[in-house]
Scaffold this active site. Structure first.
Site, PDB file in Angstrom:
ATOM      1  N   HIS B 125       0.850  -1.214   0.000  1.00 60.39           N
ATOM      2  CA  HIS B 125       0.000   0.000   0.000  1.00 60.39           C
ATOM      3  C   HIS B 125       0.875   1.249   0.000  1.00 60.39           C
ATOM      4  CE1 HIS B 125      -3.446   2.597   1.412  1.00 60.39           C
ATOM      5  NE2 HIS B 125      -2.418   3.280   1.907  1.00 60.39           N
ATOM      6  N   GLU B 126       1.838   1.297   0.900  1.00 63.11           N
ATOM      7  CA  GLU B 126       2.681   2.507   1.013  1.00 63.11           C
ATOM      8  C   GLU B 126       3.470   2.740  -0.277  1.00 63.11           C
ATOM      9  OE1 GLU B 126       0.869   3.172   4.430  1.00 63.11           O
ATOM     10  OE2 GLU B 126       2.092   4.556   3.279  1.00 63.11           O
ATOM     11  N   HIS B 129       1.703   4.761  -2.757  1.00 63.02           N
ATOM     12  CA  HIS B 129       1.869   6.219  -2.574  1.00 63.02           C
ATOM     13  C   HIS B 129       3.206   6.672  -3.141  1.00 63.02           C
ATOM     14  CE1 HIS B 129      -1.720   6.575  -0.240  1.00 63.02           C
ATOM     15  NE2 HIS B 129      -1.276   5.958   0.823  1.00 63.02           N
ATOM     16  N   HIS B 135      -5.282   7.670  -1.969  1.00 58.71           N
ATOM     17  CA  HIS B 135      -6.193   6.632  -1.448  1.00 58.71           C
ATOM     18  C   HIS B 135      -7.377   6.433  -2.394  1.00 58.71           C
ATOM     19  CE1 HIS B 135      -4.537   6.978   2.875  1.00 58.71           C
ATOM     20  NE2 HIS B 135      -3.994   5.951   2.223  1.00 58.71           N
TER      21      HIS B 135
END
Lengths: 82, 394
Positions: B125-126, B129, B135
């Site tokens: 997930h990170e 980014h 998101h």
């Protein structure tokens, strides 16, 4: 299986909800020294936006479902990026 | 649909990497896991994204990298302190802010276990980014903000795939020519398409000048040749001869810029030329003293400064401000010393405005200027940075 993840804390206080909404981009950053004052309407709108983003019923109230979700482990990046 | 009526889906922050071969290093490991196990899980987290694009991720043990990974507790130097177990698990910076990823080392990080917090899922997930994804409001997406607990059969949601391919395109043909995700290993080892890494610029990245065309393309000039820059590095099919594209324009150009009238001005010695796109715009060359009264010959660089939209010329230790709307266009208070531009060196080679920033190039390094503080931007890694690495995709 008992996990060690943070067990959702009971309902979030209005103040905690305000700093949560500010941390994740739903409210303008608050200046802790000046104790930013916001209107109920602004708070309701911010809660509604969070509920919509998170797929909850959009009530605009800090209901139990909403404050429980706010207590869950999550990513620290804002949901709303300017 | 979201409250604003749009369908739920991924969100792009607005920045992405210009190159596809990215490097990372784990500068600080979690206290409670084996380093080798963390290396493996982090690599697996990156492959979530390389699976569907041409991105490749190489771990380095030291030195300059694109994405730095750290496990930290509480305040850790970026003004965004972690909060102990639960709550915020991690955060990461979008490419324009450096791309680094920080994990809260107060969490009970775990690998392939229902206990604790799953490192692989949070890391994947990170890194979304770090690559430019914001998101998603699709609950099943990896880029949804909430941790959903250990998922032994994790698969990337179609929403995430659409998001990352909106940024970096789909995975192109692998070296074997077949297009399928199981050729990821081949695609990782395929030689980058010709032109993406240019031997001449990568071995000597000092340039004569760099400028943006009115169409928004960035060009680097060196000697008789030029290169077109893309979001991933150097466009394929370059270098090309300057004179073949800008007819009448010589090589070894001193400086160039495109003004808000959409015309591009080139400078060499005591002469200048004006083009619209690649078409000469009248009887050129003319003398600089004629068209840019107050500006000296043999300048080093020129650019339209993002701070005020005026034209700045740089030569040796001095700079001049040229304002076509003023009479005279260069005030008597000029030239002034380049040292006023805190952190910018004298005798620069080129200056360029790109995506709202002004960049200065000297030798094989470059500087990003912060118009607000009127000084070289403070960033990690610090400026000056390697031009070849960050601009030419080397």
């Amino acid at each position: 299986v008992k996990t060690r993840e943070a067990i959702p804390v009971t309902a979030l206080s209005e103040n905690n909800a305000m700093s949560y909404l500010s941390q994740f981009g739903y409210l303008p950053p608050t200046n802790p020294t000046s104790g930013g004052f916001i209107t109920q309407e602004t708070m309701t709108k911010a809660i509604s936006e969070f509920q919509s983003f998170a797929g909850l019923n959009v009530t605009g109230d800090l209901d139990n479902e909403t404050s429980t979700l706010m207590s869950l482990p999550r990513c620290g990046v804002k949901d709303k990026v300017g | 649909a979201s409250s604003d009526g749009r369908s739920k889906r991924y969100a792009l922050q607005g920045s992405r990497w210009r190159v596809k071969k990215l490097t990372y290093k784990i500068s600080k490991y979690p206290r409670i896991l084996e380093k080798s196990a963390v290396d493996k899980d982090v690599s697996r987290a990156f492959s979530v994204w390389s699976e569907y694009t041409d991105l490749t991720f190489t771990q380095k043990r030291s030195g300059q990298v694109h994405i730095e990974i750290r496990f930290e507790r509480g305040e850790h130097g970026d003004g965004d302190p972690f909060d102990g177990p639960g709550g915020t698990l991690a955060h990461a910076y979008f490419p324009v802010y450096g791309g680094d990823a920080h994990f809260d080392d107060s969490e009970h990080w775990s690998i392939n276990s229902y206990r604790g917090t799953n490192l692989f899922q949070v890391a994947a997930h990170e890194f979304g980014h770090s690559l430019g994804l914001s998101h998603s409001d699709v609950k099943s997406a990896l880029m949804a903000p909430f941790y959903r607990g250990y998922e032994p059969n994790f698969i990337l949601d179609s929403d995430d795939i659409q998001g990352i391919q909106a940024l970096y395109g789909q995975q192109t043909l692998s070296s074997s020519g077949s297009e399928s995700t199981d050729t990821k290993v081949n695609s990782k080892t395929t030689v980058p398409p010709p032109g993406e890494e240019d031997t001449q610029l990568c071995s000597d990245s000092k340039i004569d000048t760099m400028f943006d065309s009115a169409e928004g393309h960035s060009y680097a000039f060196k000697g008789d040749h030029y290169w077109k820059l893309t979001t991933d590095g150097i466009a394929s099919g370059y270098p090309r001869l300057i004179s073949n594209s800008w007819h009448g324009l010589p090589g070894n150009i001193d400086a160039a810029f495109t003004y808000k009238n959409g015309k591009t001005y080139f400078f060499k010695g005591s002469k200048y030329w004006r083009y619209i796109g690649k078409k000469i715009d009248g009887d050129y060359p003319k003398d600089i003293s004629e068209g840019f009264t107050g500006i000296p010959d043999n300048i080093d660089a020129a650019t339209v400064w993002t701070g005020n939209g005026k034209i700045y010329f740089y030569k040796g230790t001095k700079f001049w401000r040229f304002d076509p709307a003023q009479r005279p266009p260069v005030k008597s208070t000029y030239p002034k010393l380049i040292s006023n531009w805190e952190g910018i060196p004298n005798n620069i080679d080129a200056a360029l405005t790109y995506h709202g920033y002004t960049y200065f190039f000297k030798g094989d390094m470059y500087y990003r200027f912060n118009d607000r503080t009127f000084s070289v931007d403070v960033a990690d890694p610090a400026f000056p940075r390697s031009t070849a690495y960050w601009w030419f995709g080397c």
